[in-house]
Design a protein around this motif. Sequence first.
Motif, PDB file in Angstrom:
ATOM      1  N   ALA A 355     -28.246 -13.239 -15.857  1.00 37.15           N
ATOM      2  CA  ALA A 355     -27.438 -13.761 -14.747  1.00 37.15           C
ATOM      3  C   ALA A 355     -26.523 -14.890 -15.212  1.00 37.15           C
ATOM      4  O   ALA A 355     -25.391 -15.022 -14.736  1.00 37.15           O
ATOM      5  CB  ALA A 355     -28.364 -14.256 -13.629  1.00 37.15           C
ATOM      6  N   LYS A 358     -23.577 -13.327 -16.894  1.00 35.60           N
ATOM      7  CA  LYS A 358     -22.691 -12.646 -15.943  1.00 35.60           C
ATOM      8  C   LYS A 358     -22.148 -13.591 -14.874  1.00 35.60           C
ATOM      9  O   LYS A 358     -21.395 -13.155 -14.001  1.00 35.60           O
ATOM     10  CB  LYS A 358     -23.446 -11.498 -15.265  1.00 35.60           C
ATOM     11  N   GLU A 360     -23.894 -15.039 -12.474  1.00 33.93           N
ATOM     12  CA  GLU A 360     -24.489 -14.591 -11.217  1.00 33.93           C
ATOM     13  C   GLU A 360     -25.799 -15.340 -10.948  1.00 33.93           C
ATOM     14  O   GLU A 360     -26.740 -14.804 -10.365  1.00 33.93           O
ATOM     15  CB  GLU A 360     -24.752 -13.081 -11.267  1.00 33.93           C
ATOM     16  N   VAL A 361     -25.857 -16.611 -11.357  1.00 27.45           N
ATOM     17  CA  VAL A 361     -27.093 -17.380 -11.222  1.00 27.45           C
ATOM     18  C   VAL A 361     -27.470 -17.580  -9.759  1.00 27.45           C
ATOM     19  O   VAL A 361     -28.641 -17.476  -9.377  1.00 27.45           O
ATOM     20  CB  VAL A 361     -26.971 -18.743 -11.927  1.00 27.45           C
ATOM     21  N   GLU A 363     -26.893 -15.678  -7.171  1.00 27.01           N
ATOM     22  CA  GLU A 363     -27.466 -14.438  -6.639  1.00 27.01           C
ATOM     23  C   GLU A 363     -28.879 -14.215  -7.160  1.00 27.01           C
ATOM     24  O   GLU A 363     -29.783 -13.808  -6.421  1.00 27.01           O
ATOM     25  CB  GLU A 363     -26.585 -13.243  -7.012  1.00 27.01           C
ATOM     26  N   PHE A 364     -29.093 -14.511  -8.462  1.00 30.09           N
ATOM     27  CA  PHE A 364     -30.416 -14.338  -9.049  1.00 30.09           C
ATOM     28  C   PHE A 364     -31.438 -15.241  -8.357  1.00 30.09           C
ATOM     29  O   PHE A 364     -32.558 -14.821  -8.039  1.00 30.09           O
ATOM     30  CB  PHE A 364     -30.379 -14.645 -10.549  1.00 30.09           C
TER      31      PHE A 364
END
Length: 376
Positions: A355, A358, A360-361, A363-364
Amino acid sequence: MAETAKRRAPLWARLCLAGGCVVLVASGGTAVTGQALISKYTGAVTDNSLLDAQAAEAAPKTNLQKGALNILLVGIDPRDAKTPPLSDSIIVAHIPADRSRAYLFSMPRDLYVEIPEFPAANVRTHHAKINAAMALGSQAGNGKIKVSQGFQLLSKTVSNRTGIKKFDAGAIINFGGFKKIVEAMGGVNMIIDQDVKSEHLKPDGSPRDRLSQCQGHHRCSRPYTGPQKVYKKSSKPVHLEAWEALDYVRQRYGLPRTDYDRQRHQQQFIKAIAKQAMSKDIVTDPGKLTKVMGAAGDSLTFAGGDHSILDWALELRDLNVDDMVTVDLPGGGLGTGGDYKGEQFDESVEGFFDAVQKDEVGEFLLDHPDFVNKEG
């Protein structure tokens, strides 16, 4: 009047430093400095060679206005100038492209990892605890120690383990520097989330006595005896003097999760001093602000890549201390007893690192709320 203006950074610049660099080292400009401003106004050290190893791999230049940013923060506690330093605290600050948050996560000092080849220090690829990377890489030959070189090997080691291709900035600060920062602020207020006994100090702050069999050498892992300073659990912020704060965040013995609890306390400490550095008591007092900014002095080494500290400050000026999220990466011991090799991450941590790569921390963490430090 004009001469004074030339000698001192303008107030807007100092406020910008205090507000914009909240995610770096002590945050809020309390210790972070950079480029020309660093030496002129704070006495700290700029050394972009910290990032040279990555530059040598033809990594693209950082565009602070595009993409996520990753910053490697390392705390050391050197015994003397002739002893290679171990990285006692390794923290990564991840700032997503939308600049909505700053995520802090720690690498356990005993994490068992692959330390890559590093010809500058004659290091061959091998497996060891991650805090050894700094010490091994610092050995420049003929008994000379080059800390920036050690940072390069540590940076490469952390990059390989996390998948972060490069760090956009880096900083090294010794724990004595942290003490000076907190002293300049008049102490720090932070929540004590569990009872903690000091391994090193008596209740009055003086060193604990050493066991008779542990006098004059460092071969004892726990050489101290006698009364201990105790930090009692509290649901409300507790005022700690500088020596107390430094002592508190160094403790791991006797804690349920040992070094994982210490990592959490270090993250909480960074957030607490960032919040205090941004308080009205400091940012509206030019004298105190200047004192806090210069407190670290040459205890701090900072590398901002191709960008000055003002570039960093302006880019991160909208981040608030409350937008700083501390992350708990689960893990446990690798081996037991005489077969103990160090620490290892839980398999779920690989998803977190993915993440980070990407960006996307957020969201993770929504899907894995247990990764968020509830007290941080």
